[in-house]
Enzyme design. Structure first.
Site, PDB file in Angstrom:
ATOM      1  N   GLU A  76      48.188  22.932  41.579  1.00 10.46           N
ATOM      2  CA  GLU A  76      46.726  22.854  41.642  1.00 10.46           C
ATOM      3  C   GLU A  76      46.085  22.925  40.259  1.00 10.46           C
ATOM      4  OE1 GLU A  76      42.879  25.263  43.393  1.00 10.46           O
ATOM      5  OE2 GLU A  76      44.883  26.083  43.652  1.00 10.46           O
ATOM      6  N   ASP A  77      46.605  23.810  39.396  1.00  6.43           N
ATOM      7  CA  ASP A  77      45.898  24.135  38.155  1.00  6.43           C
ATOM      8  C   ASP A  77      46.527  23.563  36.893  1.00  6.43           C
ATOM      9  OD1 ASP A  77      43.972  25.565  39.535  1.00  6.43           O
ATOM     10  OD2 ASP A  77      45.075  27.433  39.444  1.00  6.43           O
ATOM     11  N   ASP A 139      48.858  36.851  46.629  1.00  9.12           N
ATOM     12  CA  ASP A 139      47.952  36.129  45.723  1.00  9.12           C
ATOM     13  C   ASP A 139      46.520  36.637  45.891  1.00  9.12           C
ATOM     14  OD1 ASP A 139      46.858  33.946  44.102  1.00  9.12           O
ATOM     15  OD2 ASP A 139      46.262  33.041  46.003  1.00  9.12           O
ATOM     16  N   ASP A 260      36.762  63.270  62.287  1.00 10.22           N
ATOM     17  CA  ASP A 260      38.166  63.030  61.936  1.00 10.22           C
ATOM     18  C   ASP A 260      38.286  62.140  60.696  1.00 10.22           C
ATOM     19  OD1 ASP A 260      37.049  61.047  63.433  1.00 10.22           O
ATOM     20  OD2 ASP A 260      38.854  60.502  64.499  1.00 10.22           O
TER      21      ASP A 260
END
Length: 511
Positions: A76-77, A139, A260
């Site tokens: 993707e990058d 991720d 609680d």
């Protein structure tokens, strides 16, 4: 950031047969591919996939999954291609990387459409191999840990909302409670900063009162069990700010009214000792009615097993106690990841996760992005009840479910043909709300079809999606029939008959 040899050593420590060369190649390739890219924090971008891989080594995942984590952003990058990943790292890693890729380049008209399309593709990839989900959760967890570095508040809130709506419930559904809790905590801090600060401040005041009440109660629990001959590991903690806030919201009470806020975990050797320890605890302290849950005899849908009870301790203090065996504890901490098969031939641990199949069925039937997001949130979030078929098969449903939801959970055809139900032998309408432990028999007829009124009765995403699909098809068929009738009426009034093929030609021209 983990150095190359540190990451490889971590994997080899729990899996000596891991492919060391694969991990080394992935590390070097990712470092070169990301080059000088920077994250919002100013750190090298490459540090992110390595931290994600480090998170997954804590779960003791196999070498292919760790390599996928290292490579998950390269397609993707960077200029890296899927073909290059497959050539260098094999088809299995390439398929996993493709499944995890964020899909941010998809063109869509709205945020909802983009989110829905991402979720659709992601779920399809996840259904093929659950390791896609494990990498994606790690991720997202690391992105949430570094979210404060993003400058724009609206972007931080959008990411936090998506995490709370989609990723935290997915983590819960595979039993990865530590991931779920941390994601909820980090998202809560962004979405409700004032509430977060208020609750954490009050928890700090409780801690600063000078008496370590948690340690004192934990020691008391351990001593009581030891006197009964039960060797147990006992630990305690304050409940997390997000879970406290949700209880305050659900019950419409203030922090002071919430009794609680402490939870204790009792870990023993065997399942039998869980029940023995429960008896000891209930004999020593009064049980809070309605707060006991047996997740051992009827495990949660994600496989979670434990006994949960609340008791009234000293000074009317309510405390929650969870009792489980050591094997149950391992699964409760890491869920599906606790028993991932490293090698082929040992079986897939995700085979029994029917909720994934339910989500995929919703993918096929949801008409709009909004519908998809609505139904998947329903399927992932809902608190569960247990009902039984006449043959004793266990069906898990959200609270408030009706026989329509039950029928569709068994089979879509059964849902479509439902005309009524018998609950515990008594005939009830399809709008009847099922209680925990009910035995449900669906009455069916082949002449029946889903009705519009069912949309007001059904609550599960699977049922709603199936009903809406049927109604859409029915409406379309009715419109086609009406259209043909109108056309025939017009053609009959024409002064001359139509030539062969004229209708087909007109349909093409008019689209």
């Amino acid at each position: 950031m983990l150095r190359q040899y540190e990451l490889v050593d971590r994997v080899l420590e729990y899996d000596p047969d891991a492919d060391e060369a694969l991990l080394n190649r992935a590390y070097v390739f990712s470092m070169h591919a990301h080059g000088s890219q920077k994250r919002a924090s100013g750190d090298p971008y490459f540090s992110h996939p390595i931290e994600v891989a480090g998170i997954l080594t804590d779960l003791r995942l196999d070498d292919e999954t760790i390599a996928t984590a290292i490579l998950h952003d390269t397609v993707e990058d960077t200029v890296a291609t899927p073909q290059e990943i497959e050539r260098l790292f094999g088809p299995s890693v390439a398929r996993l990387v493709d499944g995890v890729t964020k899909l941010s380049k998809i063109e869509a008209q709205s945020d909802n459409e983009r989110a829905a399309e991402n979720l659709r593709k992601f779920l399809l990839a996840m259904s093929d191999d659950i390791r896609v989900l494990l990498v994606k959760l790690a991720d997202r967890l690391h992105n949430m840990r570094t979210l404060h570095h993003i400058a724009k508040p609206e972007k931080r809130r959008r990411i936090a909302r998506e995490t709370l709506d989609i990723y935290a419930p997915l983590a819960e559904r595979v039993g990865m409670y530590e991931f779920m809790r941390e994601m909820q905590e980090l998202a809560f801090e962004q979405l409700e900063p004032e509430a977060y600060q208020s609750i954490t401040r009050r928890l700090a005041q409780l801690k600063g009162s000078g008496v370590d009440r948690i340690a004192t109660i934990a020691r008391g629990l351990k001593d009581v069990l030891a006197r009964a001959g039960i060797d147990a590991d006992v630990s305690g903690r304050e409940k997390h700010p997000y879970s406290i806030w949700r209880k305050m919201e659900e019950r419409h009470i203030s922090f002071e009214q919430l009794s609680d806020v402490m939870a204790f975990r009792v870990v023993v050797a065997t399942e039998e000792e869980c029940y023995r320890a429960l008896g000891v605890v209930h004999r020593r302290w009064p049980m809070v009615p309605g707060r006991f849950k047996d997740w051992i005899s009827t495990p949660k849908r994600n496989g979670y097993r434990s006994l949960h009870t609340s008791v009234i301790h000293a000074e009317n203090t309510r405390v929650e106690v969870q009792l489980r065996s050591r094997a149950m504890h391992a699964e409760a901490e890491f869920g599906l990841a606790a028993h991932w098969a490293y090698k082929e031939g040992r079986g897939r641990p995700d085979a029994d996760h029917s909720w994934i199949r339910d989500l995929l069925e919703i993918l096929d039937t949801a008409a709009t992005p909004e519908e998809l997001l609505e139904h998947t949130r329903m399927a992932m979030y809902a608190d569960r009840i247990f009902a039984f078929t006449p043959k004793g098969e266990l069906i898990q449903l959200p609270k408030g479910a009706t026989p329509i939801d039950f029928a569709y959970a068994v089979h879509t055809d059964l849902g479509d043909e439902a005309v009524g139900a018998k609950i515990n032998g008594r005939v009830v309408p399809l709008s009847h709300v099922i209680d925990n432990g009910d035995q449900v028999a669906i009455l069916r007829s082949q002449g029946q079809a889903p009705q519009p009124a069912w949309l007001d009765v059904a609550i599960t995403g699977k049922a709603l999606a199936a009903i809406r699909r049927h109604l859409r098809h029915k409406e379309r068929d009715e419109q086609l029939t009406l259209g043909r009738k109108l056309l025939d009426d017009i053609v009959r009034r024409l002064p001359a008959s139509l030539a062969d093929g004229a209708t087909a030609l007109a349909l093409r021209r008019l689209k």
